[in-house]
Design a protein around this motif. Structure first.
Motif, PDB file in Angstrom:
ATOM      1  N   ASP A   9      43.335  54.958  30.617  1.00 22.56           N
ATOM      2  CA  ASP A   9      43.770  56.189  31.285  1.00 22.56           C
ATOM      3  C   ASP A   9      44.418  55.924  32.641  1.00 22.56           C
ATOM      4  OD1 ASP A   9      41.545  55.528  32.780  1.00 22.56           O
ATOM      5  OD2 ASP A   9      40.589  57.487  32.642  1.00 22.56           O
ATOM      6  N   ASN A  10      44.697  54.638  32.941  1.00 21.50           N
ATOM      7  CA  ASN A  10      45.278  54.305  34.239  1.00 21.50           C
ATOM      8  C   ASN A  10      46.356  53.234  34.096  1.00 21.50           C
ATOM      9  OD1 ASN A  10      45.447  54.721  37.012  1.00 21.50           O
ATOM     10  ND2 ASN A  10      44.092  53.012  37.452  1.00 21.50           N
ATOM     11  N   GLY A  11      47.362  53.547  33.306  1.00 20.01           N
ATOM     12  CA  GLY A  11      48.486  52.624  33.184  1.00 20.01           C
ATOM     13  C   GLY A  11      48.214  51.458  32.265  1.00 20.01           C
ATOM     14  N   ASP A  12      48.784  50.334  32.624  1.00 18.90           N
ATOM     15  CA  ASP A  12      48.786  49.157  31.763  1.00 18.90           C
ATOM     16  C   ASP A  12      47.788  48.105  32.252  1.00 18.90           C
ATOM     17  OD1 ASP A  12      49.702  47.766  29.569  1.00 18.90           O
ATOM     18  OD2 ASP A  12      51.333  46.802  30.668  1.00 18.90           O
ATOM     19  N   GLU A  13      46.606  48.514  32.677  1.00 14.31           N
ATOM     20  CA  GLU A  13      45.636  47.568  33.201  1.00 14.31           C
ATOM     21  C   GLU A  13      44.812  46.944  32.072  1.00 14.31           C
ATOM     22  OE1 GLU A  13      43.090  49.784  35.864  1.00 14.31           O
ATOM     23  OE2 GLU A  13      42.473  51.127  34.275  1.00 14.31           O
ATOM     24  N   SER A  14      44.230  45.788  32.350  1.00 16.45           N
ATOM     25  CA  SER A  14      43.350  45.124  31.393  1.00 16.45           C
ATOM     26  C   SER A  14      41.960  45.763  31.456  1.00 16.45           C
ATOM     27  CB  SER A  14      43.249  43.632  31.720  1.00 16.45           C
ATOM     28  OG  SER A  14      42.501  43.443  32.910  1.00 16.45           O
ATOM     29  N   VAL A  15      41.092  45.420  30.512  1.00 17.44           N
ATOM     30  CA  VAL A  15      39.719  45.939  30.550  1.00 17.44           C
ATOM     31  C   VAL A  15      39.014  45.424  31.808  1.00 17.44           C
ATOM     32  CG1 VAL A  15      39.427  46.307  28.075  1.00 17.44           C
ATOM     33  CG2 VAL A  15      38.830  44.099  29.051  1.00 17.44           C
ATOM     34  N   PHE A  16      39.372  44.220  32.245  1.00 16.59           N
ATOM     35  CA  PHE A  16      38.772  43.640  33.445  1.00 16.59           C
ATOM     36  C   PHE A  16      39.211  44.412  34.693  1.00 16.59           C
ATOM     37  CE2 PHE A  16      39.649  40.251  30.321  1.00 16.59           C
ATOM     38  CZ  PHE A  16      38.342  39.928  29.969  1.00 16.59           C
ATOM     39  N   GLU A  17      40.503  44.725  34.760  1.00 13.27           N
ATOM     40  CA  GLU A  17      41.021  45.511  35.886  1.00 13.27           C
ATOM     41  C   GLU A  17      40.433  46.916  35.885  1.00 13.27           C
ATOM     42  OE1 GLU A  17      45.385  43.295  36.204  1.00 13.27           O
ATOM     43  OE2 GLU A  17      45.106  44.965  34.803  1.00 13.27           O
ATOM     44  N   ALA A  18      40.263  47.501  34.713  1.00 15.88           N
ATOM     45  CA  ALA A  18      39.664  48.835  34.621  1.00 15.88           C
ATOM     46  C   ALA A  18      38.232  48.812  35.144  1.00 15.88           C
ATOM     47  CB  ALA A  18      39.702  49.346  33.182  1.00 15.88           C
ATOM     48  N   ALA A  19      37.483  47.767  34.805  1.00 16.07           N
ATOM     49  CA  ALA A  19      36.096  47.660  35.256  1.00 16.07           C
ATOM     50  C   ALA A  19      36.012  47.544  36.778  1.00 16.07           C
ATOM     51  CB  ALA A  19      35.426  46.464  34.591  1.00 16.07           C
ATOM     52  N   THR A  20      36.860  46.707  37.374  1.00 15.32           N
ATOM     53  CA  THR A  20      36.811  46.560  38.828  1.00 15.32           C
ATOM     54  C   THR A  20      37.318  47.826  39.522  1.00 15.32           C
ATOM     55  OG1 THR A  20      38.940  45.403  38.858  1.00 15.32           O
ATOM     56  CG2 THR A  20      36.956  44.041  38.774  1.00 15.32           C
ATOM     57  N   ARG A  21      38.311  48.500  38.923  1.00 12.04           N
ATOM     58  CA  ARG A  21      38.813  49.756  39.497  1.00 12.04           C
ATOM     59  C   ARG A  21      37.711  50.825  39.494  1.00 12.04           C
ATOM     60  NH1 ARG A  21      40.077  53.980  36.791  1.00 12.04           N
ATOM     61  NH2 ARG A  21      40.640  52.880  34.880  1.00 12.04           N
ATOM     62  N   GLU A  22      36.990  50.928  38.391  1.00 12.55           N
ATOM     63  CA  GLU A  22      35.917  51.924  38.307  1.00 12.55           C
ATOM     64  C   GLU A  22      34.866  51.695  39.386  1.00 12.55           C
ATOM     65  OE1 GLU A  22      35.646  54.701  36.679  1.00 12.55           O
ATOM     66  OE2 GLU A  22      37.373  54.476  35.367  1.00 12.55           O
ATOM     67  N   CYS A  23      34.523  50.434  39.650  1.00 13.11           N
ATOM     68  CA  CYS A  23      33.541  50.133  40.701  1.00 13.11           C
ATOM     69  C   CYS A  23      34.048  50.572  42.071  1.00 13.11           C
ATOM     70  CB  CYS A  23      33.209  48.645  40.706  1.00 13.11           C
ATOM     71  SG  CYS A  23      32.314  48.116  39.236  1.00 13.11           S
ATOM     72  N   LEU A  24      35.325  50.311  42.335  1.00 12.73           N
ATOM     73  CA  LEU A  24      35.913  50.717  43.610  1.00 12.73           C
ATOM     74  C   LEU A  24      35.933  52.242  43.724  1.00 12.73           C
ATOM     75  CD1 LEU A  24      37.260  49.880  46.257  1.00 12.73           C
ATOM     76  CD2 LEU A  24      39.451  49.859  45.039  1.00 12.73           C
TER      77      LEU A  24
END
Length: 159
Positions: free
Chosen positions: A43-58
């Protein structure tokens, strides 16, 4: 069929004795309940599952994290609704956990009212109905039992 890919993250403290949980009010629940850091992948562009996980924490705790392990993949199904959740264990590399601003939460349709560190003894005494979902409760209990796997078990590859 209604299928969504979810991301779940348990953040542990430096000692490895506590985990960080958020308390949030979901529309389908009558009161705020405890949850892991969680969000929807894709739901946030072309990010990887790893990037999504770190984004959610932030977004949910105002911390930058390093993903250190995977906690497995959970699949939940109820009628036409399917949720596939990739779970991670993380440690904070910068920032102090704090509530996101209400305005920021509103843009993401979130309602987080508390962030708290829990030790393993406190969590083991909690009831499943204190959590937003069985998926969150099961993940936490599995983590407490020591179920961790190398982060390399997940790979993001091109199609």
């Amino acid at each position: 069929m209604d299928t969504k890919l979810k991301i779940g993250v348990i953040i542990k403290d430096e000692s490895g004795q506590k985990i960080l949980l958020i308390k949030e009010k979901l529309a389908k629940k009558d009161r705020p309940l405890w949850n892991i850091i969680k969000g929807t992948y894709g739901d946030n562009g072309d990010e990887s599952v790893f990037e999504a996980a770190t984004r959610e924490c932030l977004e949910e705790t105002s911390t930058n994290v390093e993903l250190i392990k995977t906690l497995g993949c959970y699949v939940s199904k109820n009628g036409e609704k399917t949720r596939i959740q990739f779970n991670f264990l993380a440690k904070i590399i910068s920032g102090e956990p704090k509530l996101p601003e209400h305005e920021d939460q509103a843009t993401r349709d979130e309602s987080i009212s508390d962030i708290k560190w829990f030790n393993k003894d406190e969590i083991s005494k909690m009831n499943p109905d204190e959590f937003v979902s069985n998926r969150a409760y099961e993940l936490i209990m599995s983590y407490l039992e020591g179920n961790e796997f190398p982060i390399e078990a997940y790979k993001q590859v091109e199609m």
